[in-house]
Design a protein around this motif. Structure first.
Motif, PDB file in Angstrom:
ATOM      1  N   LYS A  63       0.825  -1.214   0.000  1.00 17.52           N
ATOM      2  CA  LYS A  63       0.000   0.000   0.000  1.00 17.52           C
ATOM      3  C   LYS A  63       0.858   1.263   0.000  1.00 17.52           C
ATOM      4  CE  LYS A  63      -3.744   2.486   2.101  1.00 17.52           C
ATOM      5  NZ  LYS A  63      -3.037   3.695   2.434  1.00 17.52           N
ATOM      6  N   GLY A  64       1.625   1.392  -1.071  1.00 21.90           N
ATOM      7  CA  GLY A  64       2.436   2.598  -1.219  1.00 21.90           C
ATOM      8  C   GLY A  64       3.442   2.764  -0.103  1.00 21.90           C
ATOM      9  N   ASN A  65       3.942   1.645   0.416  1.00 19.01           N
ATOM     10  CA  ASN A  65       4.969   1.654   1.457  1.00 19.01           C
ATOM     11  C   ASN A  65       4.420   1.984   2.844  1.00 19.01           C
ATOM     12  OD1 ASN A  65       7.617   0.991   1.962  1.00 19.01           O
ATOM     13  ND2 ASN A  65       8.400   3.040   1.599  1.00 19.01           N
ATOM     14  N   ASP A  66       3.106   1.869   3.038  1.00 20.47           N
ATOM     15  CA  ASP A  66       2.528   2.090   4.370  1.00 20.47           C
ATOM     16  C   ASP A  66       2.772   0.896   5.289  1.00 20.47           C
ATOM     17  OD1 ASP A  66       1.553   4.549   3.615  1.00 20.47           O
ATOM     18  OD2 ASP A  66      -0.522   3.890   3.388  1.00 20.47           O
ATOM     19  N   TYR A  67       2.873  -0.301   4.693  1.00 23.58           N
ATOM     20  CA  TYR A  67       3.041  -1.531   5.457  1.00 23.58           C
ATOM     21  C   TYR A  67       4.208  -2.338   4.899  1.00 23.58           C
ATOM     22  CZ  TYR A  67      -1.639  -0.322   6.999  1.00 23.58           C
ATOM     23  OH  TYR A  67      -2.722   0.342   7.517  1.00 23.58           O
ATOM     24  N   ARG A  68       4.700  -3.255   5.727  1.00 26.93           N
ATOM     25  CA  ARG A  68       5.755  -4.170   5.302  1.00 26.93           C
ATOM     26  C   ARG A  68       5.249  -5.599   5.454  1.00 26.93           C
ATOM     27  NH1 ARG A  68      11.150  -1.874   5.347  1.00 26.93           N
ATOM     28  NH2 ARG A  68      10.800   0.158   4.426  1.00 26.93           N
TER      29      ARG A  68
END
Length: 99
Positions: A63-68
């Motif tokens: 999500k666009g680097n919101d989560y890993r």
């Protein structure tokens, strides 16, 4: 590829505070399920921003680097093991190579 376990992914995005990750995690799941990655080079052709951290471990930005999302991949047997899903803050508290 076989992914173990979708339940872990589903339990994460069903939490109200992470519900915004559902579409991105489902998209990753679909992509990974139909992938035939033979090695990390194959994976990087599809996911250029994925981080190969060693010992079959890969970190995906969700999500666009919101989560890993941290997974362990056995390329020979075509199996992906979900090891961790979380925010960047949560990710900073783990060791992606051993989780």
């Amino acid at each position: 590829m076989r992914i173990i376990a979708f339940r872990t992914i589903k339990e994460f995005f069903e939490k109200p505070e992470y519900s915004d990750s559902e579409a991105s995690l489902r998209a990753w799941y679909h992509d990974a399920k139909v992938a035939g990655w033979k090695n990390s080079n194959d994976l990087k052709q599809q996911y250029k921003n994925a981080s190969i951290v060693g010992d079959g471990r890969v970190v995906f930005n969700i999500k666009g680097n919101d989560y890993r999302l941290v997974v362990a991949i056995d390329y020979e047997f075509q199996v992906i093991f979900v090891r961790f899903i979380g925010t960047h803050n949560q990710y900073d508290k783990i060791d992606a190579k051993t989780i």
